[in-house]
Design a protein around this motif. Sequence first.
Motif, PDB file in Angstrom:
ATOM      1  N   ALA A  62       0.803  -1.233   0.000  1.00  0.00           N
ATOM      2  CA  ALA A  62       0.000   0.000   0.000  1.00  0.00           C
ATOM      3  C   ALA A  62       0.833   1.280   0.000  1.00  0.00           C
ATOM      4  N   TYR A  63       2.080   1.184   0.446  1.00  0.00           N
ATOM      5  CA  TYR A  63       2.834   2.416   0.699  1.00  0.00           C
ATOM      6  C   TYR A  63       3.812   2.722  -0.432  1.00  0.00           C
ATOM      7  N   SER A  64       4.247   3.996  -0.479  1.00  0.00           N
ATOM      8  CA  SER A  64       5.034   4.491  -1.623  1.00  0.00           C
ATOM      9  C   SER A  64       6.303   3.671  -1.849  1.00  0.00           C
ATOM     10  N   PRO A 108       7.754  -3.254  12.176  1.00  0.00           N
ATOM     11  CA  PRO A 108       7.078  -2.097  12.775  1.00  0.00           C
ATOM     12  C   PRO A 108       7.342  -0.799  12.010  1.00  0.00           C
ATOM     13  N   TRP A 109       6.332   0.083  12.028  1.00  0.00           N
ATOM     14  CA  TRP A 109       6.537   1.474  11.632  1.00  0.00           C
ATOM     15  C   TRP A 109       7.277   2.150  12.785  1.00  0.00           C
ATOM     16  N   PRO A 110       7.927   3.282  12.508  1.00  0.00           N
ATOM     17  CA  PRO A 110       8.511   4.042  13.624  1.00  0.00           C
ATOM     18  C   PRO A 110       7.414   4.529  14.580  1.00  0.00           C
ATOM     19  N   PRO A 111       7.815   4.962  15.802  1.00  0.00           N
ATOM     20  CA  PRO A 111       6.834   5.404  16.804  1.00  0.00           C
ATOM     21  C   PRO A 111       5.897   6.486  16.265  1.00  0.00           C
ATOM     22  N   GLN A 112       4.675   6.451  16.780  1.00  0.00           N
ATOM     23  CA  GLN A 112       3.624   7.346  16.278  1.00  0.00           C
ATOM     24  C   GLN A 112       3.546   8.664  17.054  1.00  0.00           C
ATOM     25  N   GLY A 113       3.419   9.761  16.290  1.00  0.00           N
ATOM     26  CA  GLY A 113       3.259  11.093  16.866  1.00  0.00           C
ATOM     27  C   GLY A 113       2.160  11.847  16.140  1.00  0.00           C
ATOM     28  N   PHE A 141      -9.550  15.006  11.239  1.00  0.00           N
ATOM     29  CA  PHE A 141      -8.415  14.132  11.545  1.00  0.00           C
ATOM     30  C   PHE A 141      -8.353  12.965  10.568  1.00  0.00           C
ATOM     31  N   ARG A 142      -7.170  12.688  10.047  1.00  0.00           N
ATOM     32  CA  ARG A 142      -6.993  11.534   9.164  1.00  0.00           C
ATOM     33  C   ARG A 142      -6.625  10.301  10.008  1.00  0.00           C
ATOM     34  N   ALA A 143      -7.455   9.261   9.903  1.00  0.00           N
ATOM     35  CA  ALA A 143      -7.218   8.020  10.647  1.00  0.00           C
ATOM     36  C   ALA A 143      -6.785   6.917   9.681  1.00  0.00           C
ATOM     37  N   TYR A 144      -6.051   5.897  10.188  1.00  0.00           N
ATOM     38  CA  TYR A 144      -5.683   4.764   9.328  1.00  0.00           C
ATOM     39  C   TYR A 144      -6.206   3.425   9.860  1.00  0.00           C
ATOM     40  N   ASN A 145      -6.806   3.439  11.037  1.00  0.00           N
ATOM     41  CA  ASN A 145      -7.436   2.215  11.563  1.00  0.00           C
ATOM     42  C   ASN A 145      -8.438   2.624  12.644  1.00  0.00           C
ATOM     43  N   GLU A 174      -6.309   6.552   3.049  1.00  0.00           N
ATOM     44  CA  GLU A 174      -5.080   5.815   2.725  1.00  0.00           C
ATOM     45  C   GLU A 174      -3.872   6.755   2.767  1.00  0.00           C
ATOM     46  N   ALA A 175      -2.725   6.214   3.154  1.00  0.00           N
ATOM     47  CA  ALA A 175      -1.492   7.020   3.180  1.00  0.00           C
ATOM     48  C   ALA A 175      -1.236   7.660   1.815  1.00  0.00           C
ATOM     49  N   ALA A 176      -1.533   6.922   0.753  1.00  0.00           N
ATOM     50  CA  ALA A 176      -1.287   7.426  -0.604  1.00  0.00           C
ATOM     51  C   ALA A 176      -2.041   8.731  -0.873  1.00  0.00           C
ATOM     52  N   VAL A 191      -2.320  11.115  13.206  1.00  0.00           N
ATOM     53  CA  VAL A 191      -1.289  10.452  14.004  1.00  0.00           C
ATOM     54  C   VAL A 191      -0.591   9.486  13.058  1.00  0.00           C
ATOM     55  N   SER A 192       0.732   9.521  13.041  1.00  0.00           N
ATOM     56  CA  SER A 192       1.489   8.629  12.166  1.00  0.00           C
ATOM     57  C   SER A 192       2.955   8.704  12.582  1.00  0.00           C
ATOM     58  N   SER A 193       3.813   8.094  11.782  1.00  0.00           N
ATOM     59  CA  SER A 193       5.248   8.175  12.055  1.00  0.00           C
ATOM     60  C   SER A 193       5.841   9.352  11.291  1.00  0.00           C
ATOM     61  N   GLY A 194       7.091   9.702  11.647  1.00  0.00           N
ATOM     62  CA  GLY A 194       7.820  10.667  10.832  1.00  0.00           C
ATOM     63  C   GLY A 194       7.895  10.168   9.397  1.00  0.00           C
ATOM     64  N   ALA A 195       7.939   8.844   9.243  1.00  0.00           N
ATOM     65  CA  ALA A 195       8.113   8.230   7.926  1.00  0.00           C
ATOM     66  C   ALA A 195       7.008   8.623   6.948  1.00  0.00           C
ATOM     67  N   THR A 196       5.769   8.501   7.371  1.00  0.00           N
ATOM     68  CA  THR A 196       4.664   8.758   6.434  1.00  0.00           C
ATOM     69  C   THR A 196       4.534  10.254   6.121  1.00  0.00           C
ATOM     70  N   GLY A 197       4.759  11.109   7.131  1.00  0.00           N
ATOM     71  CA  GLY A 197       4.729  12.550   6.863  1.00  0.00           C
ATOM     72  C   GLY A 197       5.816  12.946   5.881  1.00  0.00           C
ATOM     73  N   LEU A 231       3.750   1.457  18.007  1.00  0.00           N
ATOM     74  CA  LEU A 231       4.434   1.195  16.734  1.00  0.00           C
ATOM     75  C   LEU A 231       3.611   0.151  15.974  1.00  0.00           C
ATOM     76  N   PRO A 232       2.721   0.603  15.097  1.00  0.00           N
ATOM     77  CA  PRO A 232       1.907  -0.372  14.361  1.00  0.00           C
ATOM     78  C   PRO A 232       2.790  -1.137  13.375  1.00  0.00           C
ATOM     79  N   ARG A 233       2.302  -2.274  12.906  1.00  0.00           N
ATOM     80  CA  ARG A 233       3.140  -3.115  12.054  1.00  0.00           C
ATOM     81  C   ARG A 233       2.516  -3.375  10.690  1.00  0.00           C
TER      82      ARG A 233
HETATM   83  N1  PCA Z   1       2.297   5.107   8.639  1.00  0.00           N
HETATM   84  C1  PCA Z   1       1.124   4.443   8.160  1.00  0.00           C
HETATM   85  C2  PCA Z   1       0.665   3.601   9.293  1.00  0.00           C
HETATM   86  C3  PCA Z   1       1.517   3.946  10.437  1.00  0.00           C
HETATM   87  C4  PCA Z   1       2.544   4.857   9.910  1.00  0.00           C
HETATM   88  O1  PCA Z   1       3.487   5.298  10.541  1.00  0.00           O
HETATM   89  C5  PCA Z   1       0.039   5.409   7.774  1.00  0.00           C
HETATM   90  O2  PCA Z   1       0.060   6.548   8.225  1.00  0.00           O
HETATM   91  O3  PCA Z   1      -0.858   5.001   7.044  1.00  0.00           O
END
Ligand code: PCA
Length: 331
Positions: free
Chosen positions: A37-39, A147-152, A170-174, A192-194, A209-215, A235-237
């Motif tokens: 699902a992710y980039s 795991p994704w990195p910690p959520q902020g 607010f954007r939710a993913y679950n 969706e993250a996309a 709420v997400s990781s630094g990664a998705t932002g 840290l969701p997986r």
């Molecule tokens: N990124 C994904 C799930 C958790 C995360 O860090 C997202 O935002 O969809």
Amino acid sequence: MGVTSNMKKLATLLSGSAMALAMTASAYAEKWDMPMAYSASNFHSQNGAEFAKCVTDKTGGDLEIVTHPGGSLFKGGEIKRAVQTGQAPIGERLLSAHANENPVFGVDSVPFLATSFDASVKLYETAKGELEKALDEQNLKLLYSVPWPPQGLYFKKEVNSVADMKGLKFRAYNASTSRLAELAGMQPTQIEAAEVQQAFSTNAVESMVSSGATGFDRKVFDAGVTHYYEVDAWLPRNTVMVNKDAYAGLPDDQKAALTSCAAEAEAKGLQASKDYTQFTYDGLREGGMTVEPASDGLKGELEAIGATMTSEWLDAAGETGKAIVDSFKGE
Ligand code: PCA
């Protein structure tokens, strides 16, 4: 005339051998499409591509796995069902988004239960047997999980308390992230993250709420997002799973290649997630955002919301959930 008939003979001969070759190939080689699902640039997708190459190489190309990142084959929300039903033999999914099917899938998204990489690994090891059982009941076999990195928390303004969040879209993913938003007085929508960058730039959402990664991957700083608060809430997986029938149909050496490449991917993915944490915080700062730990006051308020959500999850997950949490905390 003679030339023509010779050419015809040659053509028949050639097409015969081409057919024989094709038959050999189809008898021994299999191509598996793997939706993600992710980039493509995200570490999960890169790790998945390496996993696919590992399996392809180890089986001498007899089992070729081809990844399709960015939701290009199936969107995140469709991937699990696609693998269950055999529309795709293998795929990666954020399992916690399916906690409505079985609460154990949401174990990694209980706020403040496991808040570091080490705790995330321990919680996963504790819950793994139950996760495998739940997936098995759905015609799925767990291959690896990262795991994704910690959520902020992300905002388009400075936020110092839960009161500052009131009324934000607010954007939710679950389901957990939706619930967190509700308890903080926000209005959640699952996206969706996309599609995250577009959602922020059109003001369809103002927070997530997400990781630094998705932002960082979605360049939210180009969509008006100004603040990231490190909360380390959980840290969701992402979990890579295979259709049980597709797996059962493989010769033993290909099964062994899948499981050994999966073990390698699980270890490498964990390390990549750790490395990506700081890298993406730096990237958000370079994009002009303020990145800082949530204040003690804000963290305290979020922990109170987390306590409510933990007891709700324990109610939903019953004895199984309690046994996982007790054993996770007890050691
Ligand atoms: N990124 C994904 C799930 C958790 C995360 O860090 C997202 O935002 O969809």
